[in-house]
Design a protein around this motif. Structure first.
Motif, PDB file in Angstrom:
ATOM      1  N   HIS A 136       0.834  -1.209   0.000  1.00  0.00           N
ATOM      2  CA  HIS A 136       0.000   0.000   0.000  1.00  0.00           C
ATOM      3  C   HIS A 136       0.866   1.255   0.000  1.00  0.00           C
ATOM      4  O   HIS A 136       0.530   2.248  -0.653  1.00  0.00           O
ATOM      5  N   LEU A 306      -5.775   8.485  -1.278  1.00  0.00           N
ATOM      6  CA  LEU A 306      -6.603   7.281  -1.426  1.00  0.00           C
ATOM      7  C   LEU A 306      -7.445   7.361  -2.698  1.00  0.00           C
ATOM      8  O   LEU A 306      -7.624   6.353  -3.403  1.00  0.00           O
ATOM      9  N   ARG A 307      -7.969   8.536  -3.013  1.00  0.00           N
ATOM     10  CA  ARG A 307      -8.748   8.699  -4.246  1.00  0.00           C
ATOM     11  C   ARG A 307      -7.874   8.470  -5.474  1.00  0.00           C
ATOM     12  O   ARG A 307      -8.296   7.800  -6.437  1.00  0.00           O
ATOM     13  N   ASN A 310      -7.348   4.861  -5.979  1.00  0.00           N
ATOM     14  CA  ASN A 310      -8.556   4.238  -6.526  1.00  0.00           C
ATOM     15  C   ASN A 310      -8.675   4.496  -8.020  1.00  0.00           C
ATOM     16  O   ASN A 310      -9.000   3.586  -8.799  1.00  0.00           O
ATOM     17  N   GLU A 311      -8.409   5.725  -8.454  1.00  0.00           N
ATOM     18  CA  GLU A 311      -8.525   6.063  -9.872  1.00  0.00           C
ATOM     19  C   GLU A 311      -7.536   5.290 -10.728  1.00  0.00           C
ATOM     20  O   GLU A 311      -7.793   5.032 -11.904  1.00  0.00           O
ATOM     21  N   LEU A 315      -6.644   0.500  -5.567  1.00  0.00           N
ATOM     22  CA  LEU A 315      -7.478   0.334  -4.383  1.00  0.00           C
ATOM     23  C   LEU A 315      -8.928   0.247  -4.856  1.00  0.00           C
ATOM     24  O   LEU A 315      -9.346   1.026  -5.725  1.00  0.00           O
ATOM     25  N   SER A 316      -9.665  -0.694  -4.293  1.00  0.00           N
ATOM     26  CA  SER A 316     -11.061  -0.863  -4.707  1.00  0.00           C
ATOM     27  C   SER A 316     -11.927   0.270  -4.171  1.00  0.00           C
ATOM     28  O   SER A 316     -11.534   1.000  -3.252  1.00  0.00           O
ATOM     29  N   ASP A 317     -13.121   0.407  -4.740  1.00  0.00           N
ATOM     30  CA  ASP A 317     -14.052   1.444  -4.282  1.00  0.00           C
ATOM     31  C   ASP A 317     -14.420   1.246  -2.820  1.00  0.00           C
ATOM     32  O   ASP A 317     -14.481   2.207  -2.042  1.00  0.00           O
ATOM     33  N   GLU A 319     -12.685  -0.331  -0.448  1.00  0.00           N
ATOM     34  CA  GLU A 319     -11.543  -0.023   0.417  1.00  0.00           C
ATOM     35  C   GLU A 319     -11.326   1.488   0.526  1.00  0.00           C
ATOM     36  O   GLU A 319     -11.034   2.007   1.610  1.00  0.00           O
ATOM     37  N   THR A 320     -11.477   2.166  -0.587  1.00  0.00           N
ATOM     38  CA  THR A 320     -11.282   3.613  -0.576  1.00  0.00           C
ATOM     39  C   THR A 320     -12.267   4.289   0.361  1.00  0.00           C
ATOM     40  O   THR A 320     -11.889   5.139   1.181  1.00  0.00           O
ATOM     41  N   ARG A 321     -13.554   3.908   0.254  1.00  0.00           N
ATOM     42  CA  ARG A 321     -14.563   4.497   1.130  1.00  0.00           C
ATOM     43  C   ARG A 321     -14.282   4.182   2.594  1.00  0.00           C
ATOM     44  O   ARG A 321     -14.414   5.045   3.479  1.00  0.00           O
TER      45      ARG A 321
END
Length: 728
Positions: A136, A306-307, A310-311, A315-317, A319-321
């Protein structure tokens, strides 16, 4: 063979080759008329304007020249760049030599229990590898700093063009602001393009770093060449490893491992996505974004990282949330800021080559007691909040130590947990006022005086050679007549102090004070008895510790053990403690008894601790520029100073006022939970009444009146001494 009467048969060959040819000629087919051709129009050549033709020819010639020149220059440039890259590549060291980029080492300070409470210098947690750190963290750094890191060859023309466009659109120069640097170029900059810091070449490290961060065009070209050379020699993960080890990540931490330990008290291998995003978010502005400086700002930046992850599909949606809703928080150790003044003092008092100028990673174990430090800070803050007028610029200093000189807590100013500031406890040299008087009485007690001996407090003047007549006054401008030494001390009377100092000898008083730890130049004048000489609060507290421990000198100390990180053998031990004896235990015990009366009955009444015995002495310098209270219990010695940094007189403050109240609040908290222990005081023995004179036996009636007997002679000598002292 006869052929008559029948037609001859057809030959086989006829069938084989088709119909037989006949002699009869066929009528030729009529020819198709040829298609009519359209008449071809002949192109009439227009005569070109000679002037236009001239300029067109010139343009074509220039274009061909430019094209050929460009191609040639490009080839030459490619050869030059290739040669430069090859040359730089040949000088690049092994990756293992590039992971630690600090010019100096670090110092980690441990309290008396072995817990970390402060760090100094450049912290380096150890080398990490891009393949072994948390994935990560690796993804967060790439997503934030250079999303095309694994595809470019060291420089990114697209990134440079985009940065130039943004800079121009924002009204800056093309190279000002956004640099478009790849992660490899940033690593090259961290390596200062291979230039190593040398004190002989640079005025200081800051100047060296500033030169490494220059953004001129020539510097950018060198940086690009160095980056391409790195790409040709090292793998992508090796370049990323160098970057993760050398990048500054705020809070004095250099490298991912140091940052992980600094902020989260864990290794970089086990960082969560939220923690990794927070560390990666520091890289743009490590000092401003450090979570120890502003946790909320650091968390907001981590949410952006983190965003980005994700983009880019790292990182999955879900996990990001999750991690945006649950941002990383600091470990308890990261928020500890107590002991800043104490740590600064230890760093200044320790050996320079292992503290301020160390090139190694050093561990220093100290005498700091975190509970006492927190109690001292809380007491100071409470008194200033409740008793000091709003807007006052008055400062304060507090020192708490054991009787052997081991400093347990230190406050160097109203900002109780600051570091890197002026330390009024150890650096401010101020007039001691009446806090100096115990050394006068210590000298007298050592010479055989007793606490109950008396001295005359009355108007007094003396002639000082070169200065004329000097007439000291008491603080109250009143006189108490005949008083004991104990009363003179507990009421802080000036005239008795001067008389005793003069009778025992100023030189001897100065010697006792110096032996107890007052090392400054003492003024050899009668006014010395009133505390005109100067000292630091640390020196005064250490001197009082010598009284508590029975009369032996004390050197205040904070360092108990120094060793290199990873080495179990200490390089040095404690740098202070109890020294040689100054006064006898009897004299020390009697002085403690007298000083206890200062608290229980005299000017230090505001320092009373209820049922717990305490002793001390107030002090107020000339024009109330300094206010002191220094005292002790059986367990701890504490000193308090108040005043202004610019020597402005205090308004309505004496040593028996706010300093005594601060001392009381500190000692109440310091002794919380400790059993009550009596002071090592020695009460004086009251003198036995003289027996009634008995008539001498009559041997004869003759008597030599020319010589007094021994009793009368002693009485005369005592009377002379009393005349000097003004006592009986």
């Amino acid at each position: 063979m006869s052929t008559s009467g029948r037609k001859p048969g057809k030959l086989v060959a006829d069938k084989r080759y088709g119909r037989p040819t006949t002699t009869k000629k066929k009528k030729p087919a009529a020819k198709k008329p040829a298609p009519r051709r359209k008449p071809v129009k002949r192109k009439t050549t227009r005569k070109r304007n000679p002037i236009a033709a001239f300029f067109i020819g010139i343009f074509r010639w220039i274009w061909r020249l430019v094209w050929r020149t460009t191609v040639f220059a490009s080839l030459v440039m490619a050869m030059v760049i290739g040669t430069a890259v090859f040359y730089v590549r040949s000088g690049l060291p092994d990756v293992s030599e590039l992971v630690d980029g600090r010019a100096r080492g670090s110092v980690t300070l441990l309290d008396r229990d072995g817990a970390v409470y402060a760090r100094r210098g450049d912290q380096y947690g150890g080398a990490v590898n891009a393949e072994t750190v948390s994935p990560h963290l690796r993804n967060a750094i790439v997503a934030t700093e250079d999303k095309r890191f694994y595809s470019h060859f060291g420089i990114s023309p697209r990134g440079v063009a985009s940065a130039v466009r943004i800079n121009m659109s924002e009204g800056r120069g093309p190279l000002s602001g956004h640099g478009g640097s790849t992660l490899t170029q940033q690593t090259a900059k961290l390596l200062c393009l291979g230039v190593v810091f040398d004190p002989a070449d640079w005025k200081n490290e800051a100047e060296y770093v500033a030169d490494c961060r220059r953004g001129s065009l020539s510097r950018k070209i060198k940086e690009a060449i160095y980056a391409m050379a790195m790409e040709s020699k090292y793998t992508k993960n090796e370049i990323l490893s160098i970057y993760m080890n050398r990048a500054y990540m705020g809070g004095g931490a250099y490298g991912a491992e140091a940052a992980a330990k600094r902020y989260f008290n864990k290794t970089a291998a086990v960082l969560t996505p939220a923690e990794s995003a927070m560390i990666a978010g520091l890289l743009t502005a490590p000092t401003r974004m450090a979570p120890t400086a502003n946790l909320k700002r650091s968390q907001d930046r981590a949410a952006t990282v983190l965003r980005l992850m994700n983009e880019q599909g790292l990182l999955s949606d879900e996990e990001t949330r999750h991690y945006q809703r649950n941002p990383a928080t600091l470990a308890a150790e990261a928020t500890m800021s107590a002991g800043g003044y104490f740590a600064d003092w230890v760093m200044r008092s320790g050996p320079e080559f292992f503290t301020r100028d160390t090139t190694e990673d050093v561990l220093i174990r100290t005498t700091l007691d975190p509970r006492l430090q927190a109690a001292t800070a809380a007491a100071v803050e409470q008194v200033f909040a409740e008793k000091v007028r709003k807007g006052s610029k008055a400062e304060v200093a507090v020192v708490v130590m054991s009787a052997d000189g081991a400093v347990r807590a230190m406050i160097g100013g109203r900002d109780t947990d600051a570091s890197g500031l002026f330390n009024r406890a150890s650096q401010a040299v101020r007039q001691t006022g009446s806090a100096f008087k115990p050394f006068i009485y210590a000298t007298a007690l050592e010479l055989g005086y007793g606490p109950l001996d008396t001295v005359l407090d009355e108007p007094f003047c003396m002639n000082i050679p070169g200065s004329g007549e000097w007439c000291p006054k008491n603080y109250t401008k009143k006189f108490k007549g005949r008083v004991t030494l104990t009363d003179a001390l507990k009421h802080s009377l000036n005239i008795p102090a001067v008389k005793i100092s003069e009778s025992v000898g100023r030189e001897l008083v100065m010697r006792v004070a110096r032996d107890f730890g007052i090392h400054r130049d003492l003024q050899n004048t009668p006014a010395m008895a009133l505390g005109t000489s100067e000292a630091t609060l640390l020196e005064m507290t250490g001197a009082y510790a010598g009284i508590l421990n029975g009369g032996s000198s004390v050197t205040p100390y904070g360092l108990t053990e120094l060793r290199l990180r990873g080495d179990d053998t200490p390089l040095m031990g404690a740098g202070g403690g109890i020294g040689e004896r100054v006064i006898q235990p009897r004299a020390a015990g009697e002085l403690i008894w007298m000083m206890e009366k200062v608290v229980s009955e005299g000017t230090g009444a505001r320092a009373r601790l209820g049922n717990r015995p305490a002793a001390g002495k107030t002090g107020t310098s000339q024009e109330a520029r300094d206010a002191w209270f220094v005292g002790f219990t059986a367990d701890y010695v504490a000193g308090v100073w108040m005043g202004y940094d610019d020597n402005t007189p205090l308004s309505g403050v004496t040593g028996g006022g706010l300093p005594a109240e601060i001392w009381r609040e500190v000692m109440v908290r310091v002794h919380d939970g400790l059993p009550i222990t009596p002071l090592p005081a020695q009460a004086p023995v009251a003198p036995a009444p003289e027996p009634e004179p008995q008539p001498a036996p009559q041997v004869d009636n003759r008597r030599d009146d020319s010589r007094p007997n021994k009793k009368v002679r002693d009485s005369i000598l005592n009377q002379v001494l009393r005349d000097i002292l003004g006592g009986n």
